[in-house]
Design an enzyme around this catalytic site. Structure first.
Site, PDB file in Angstrom:
ATOM      1  CE1 TYR A   1      43.307  42.754  62.560  1.00 38.14           C
ATOM      2  CE2 TYR A   1      43.996  44.853  62.603  1.00 38.14           C
ATOM      3  CZ  TYR A   1      42.319  44.295  62.563  1.00 38.14           C
ATOM      4  OH  TYR A   1      41.727  44.573  62.154  1.00 38.14           O
TER       5      TYR A   1
ATOM      6  CB  SER B   1      43.132  47.093  59.860  1.00 42.37           C
ATOM      7  OG  SER B   1      43.067  47.706  61.290  1.00 42.37           O
TER       8      SER B   1
HETATM    9  N1  LIG Z   1      36.406  46.567  64.762  1.00 44.59           N
HETATM   10  C1  LIG Z   1      37.681  47.476  64.455  1.00 44.59           C
HETATM   11  O1  LIG Z   1      37.492  48.612  64.677  1.00 44.59           O
HETATM   12  C2  LIG Z   1      37.819  46.631  63.045  1.00 44.59           C
HETATM   13  C3  LIG Z   1      39.442  47.982  62.822  1.00 44.59           C
HETATM   14  C4  LIG Z   1      39.850  47.343  61.739  1.00 44.59           C
HETATM   15  C5  LIG Z   1      39.628  46.154  60.703  1.00 44.59           C
HETATM   16  N2  LIG Z   1      38.445  45.844  61.300  1.00 44.59           N
HETATM   17  C6  LIG Z   1      38.612  44.412  60.735  1.00 44.59           C
HETATM   18  O2  LIG Z   1      36.722  44.038  60.414  1.00 44.59           O
HETATM   19  C7  LIG Z   1      36.803  42.713  60.561  1.00 44.59           C
HETATM   20  C8  LIG Z   1      35.263  42.741  61.666  1.00 44.59           C
HETATM   21  O3  LIG Z   1      35.240  43.447  62.902  1.00 44.59           O
HETATM   22  P1  LIG Z   1      34.214  43.096  63.342  1.00 44.59           P
HETATM   23  O4  LIG Z   1      35.116  43.966  64.542  1.00 44.59           O
HETATM   24  O5  LIG Z   1      33.437  43.363  63.291  1.00 44.59           O
HETATM   25  O6  LIG Z   1      34.501  41.898  64.199  1.00 44.59           O
HETATM   26  P2  LIG Z   1      33.886  41.308  65.526  1.00 44.59           P
HETATM   27  O7  LIG Z   1      32.532  41.385  66.165  1.00 44.59           O
HETATM   28  O8  LIG Z   1      34.293  39.885  66.346  1.00 44.59           O
HETATM   29  O9  LIG Z   1      33.243  40.541  64.114  1.00 44.59           O
HETATM   30  C9  LIG Z   1      33.804  38.733  63.606  1.00 44.59           C
HETATM   31  C10 LIG Z   1      32.863  38.261  63.697  1.00 44.59           C
HETATM   32  O10 LIG Z   1      33.788  37.507  62.390  1.00 44.59           O
HETATM   33  C11 LIG Z   1      33.356  35.676  62.501  1.00 44.59           C
HETATM   34  N3  LIG Z   1      34.128  34.494  62.400  1.00 44.59           N
HETATM   35  C12 LIG Z   1      35.594  34.842  63.370  1.00 44.59           C
HETATM   36  N4  LIG Z   1      35.815  33.448  62.637  1.00 44.59           N
HETATM   37  C13 LIG Z   1      35.197  32.529  61.439  1.00 44.59           C
HETATM   38  C14 LIG Z   1      35.323  31.549  61.362  1.00 44.59           C
HETATM   39  N5  LIG Z   1      36.221  31.280  61.062  1.00 44.59           N
HETATM   40  N6  LIG Z   1      34.842  31.917  59.071  1.00 44.59           N
HETATM   41  C15 LIG Z   1      33.894  32.473  59.611  1.00 44.59           C
HETATM   42  N7  LIG Z   1      33.534  33.714  60.555  1.00 44.59           N
HETATM   43  C16 LIG Z   1      33.980  33.837  60.885  1.00 44.59           C
HETATM   44  C17 LIG Z   1      32.298  35.869  63.361  1.00 44.59           C
HETATM   45  O11 LIG Z   1      31.728  35.407  63.504  1.00 44.59           O
HETATM   46  P3  LIG Z   1      31.067  33.954  64.287  1.00 44.59           P
HETATM   47  O12 LIG Z   1      32.469  34.001  65.648  1.00 44.59           O
HETATM   48  O13 LIG Z   1      30.029  33.230  64.236  1.00 44.59           O
HETATM   49  O14 LIG Z   1      32.412  33.122  63.324  1.00 44.59           O
HETATM   50  C18 LIG Z   1      32.008  37.497  63.788  1.00 44.59           C
HETATM   51  O15 LIG Z   1      30.133  37.046  62.618  1.00 44.59           O
HETATM   52  C19 LIG Z   1      37.540  42.373  60.692  1.00 44.59           C
HETATM   53  O16 LIG Z   1      38.713  41.299  59.725  1.00 44.59           O
HETATM   54  C20 LIG Z   1      38.922  43.020  61.771  1.00 44.59           C
HETATM   55  O17 LIG Z   1      40.335  42.922  61.713  1.00 44.59           O
HETATM   56  C21 LIG Z   1      37.570  45.935  62.472  1.00 44.59           C
END
Ligand SMILES: NC(=O)c1ccc[n+]([C@@H]2O[C@H](COP(=O)([O-])OP(=O)(O)OC[C@H]3O[C@@H](n4cnc5c(N)ncnc54)[C@H](OP(=O)(O)O)[C@@H]3O)[C@@H](O)[C@H]2O)c1
Length: 257
Positions: free
Chosen positions: A158, A145
């Site tokens: 984070y 990120s």
């Molecule tokens: N959205 C943003 O603005 C943003 C910005 C920068 C970076 N990111 C990074 O991008 C990535 C995805 O973010 P997102 O926004 O798509 O998040 P999200 O909508 O919360 O999705 C997170 C995913 O991770 C899975 N997950 C959580 N705990 C897990 C575990 N213990 N084992 C396996 N899977 C697990 C969840 O599925 P289950 O709950 O079904 O396991 C879900 O599929 C993250 O690493 C986040 O830090 C996001």
């Protein structure tokens, strides 16, 4: 229009694929013909994702696992190698964000972030690096990120977990390049997903998940180490990254809410 490379015959493993960025990545890469192995904990969501991809050129195969569990990750990797022989591209994306103001600091928040955001990636690397080094090919994409560049308000846990990923990816890039393994570092800004839907603060340059995934897929086809987006926010964060502390803290003080 951006030229799309076909992912036919490519085996792609995506963690955190049940929602948000991972889910959209799975659909986009299956649309391009890829064989996508989708990992997360919730089988129901993965099952629905598989059905949604039935008419696409590629396929999505659900492979539920908790990435914080080393044994589950190793077992999942074994299932993939037995069935497909290899992983061409892994996108290590599963992660979380818990907002913590400094006055509410909890070591437990740090532990949760490190267990999922950092160790979840490391468990996959345990399985994937030997496999890819052995074949002298493969791409490992780590989703960190822009928040990992420097300490931001209310994001100690984070930010620290994402900074660890950035540092680790830089190190691995140098070590593994001569082994034919390409490390890609993904540094998104704010993307609209179920994760950020929970945020009550204003998110500058918030982008939709489709555009974010287009940027990731485009970057995976390119030669650059870092896949950073959106462009302007990335440039702003890149500038903040090199500011001296006095000037930097002048900016972060104004971001506090
Ligand atoms: N959205 C943003 O603005 C943003 C910005 C920068 C970076 N990111 C990074 O991008 C990535 C995805 O973010 P997102 O926004 O798509 O998040 P999200 O909508 O919360 O999705 C997170 C995913 O991770 C899975 N997950 C959580 N705990 C897990 C575990 N213990 N084992 C396996 N899977 C697990 C969840 O599925 P289950 O709950 O079904 O396991 C879900 O599929 C993250 O690493 C986040 O830090 C996001």
């Amino acid at each position: 229009m951006k030229k799309r490379r076909s992912l036919k015959n490519k085996v792609i493993w995506i963690t955190g694929a049940s929602q948000g960025i991972g889910r959209q990545l799975a659909l986009t890469m299956a649309r391009q013909g890829g064989t996508v192995i989708a990992t997360a904990r919730s089988f129901g969501n993965l099952d629905r994702l598989q059905n949604e991809a039935l008419d696409l050129d590629g396929i999505i195969i659900p492979l539920p696992a908790d990435v914080t569990r080393h044994d589950e990750v190793m077992r999942a990797a074994e299932v993939i190698t037995t069935r497909f022989g290899q992983v061409d591209i892994a996108i290590l994306n599963a992660g979380t964000f818990i907002k913590t103001a400094g006055v509410d600091f909890r070591s437990n928040h740090m532990r949760q972030h490190f267990e999922l955001n950092v160790m979840g990636v490391c468990h996959c690397l345990d399985a994937l690096i030997p496999m890819m080094v052995n074949r002298q090919s493969g791409t490992l994409a780590i989703n960190a990120s822009l928040a990992g560049y420097r300490g931001l308000p209310a994001a100690a846990a984070y930010g620290a977990s994402k900074a660890a990923l950035i540092n680790m990816a830089e190190s691995l890039y140098t070590d593994l390049k001569p082994q034919g393994v390409d490390i890609k570092l993904i540094n998104p800004g704010f993307v609209k997903t179920p994760l950020t839907d929970k945020n009550t603060f204003k998110m500058p340059f918030l982008m939709d998940v489709e555009s974010a995934v287009d940027a990731i897929v485009h970057g995976l086809n390119g030669k650059r180490f870092e896949i950073r987006f959106p462009k302007v926010f990335g440039m702003i964060m890149g500038t903040l990254r090199v500011l001296p502390y006095k000037a930097y803290f002048g900016v972060t003080r104004r971001l506090q809410q």
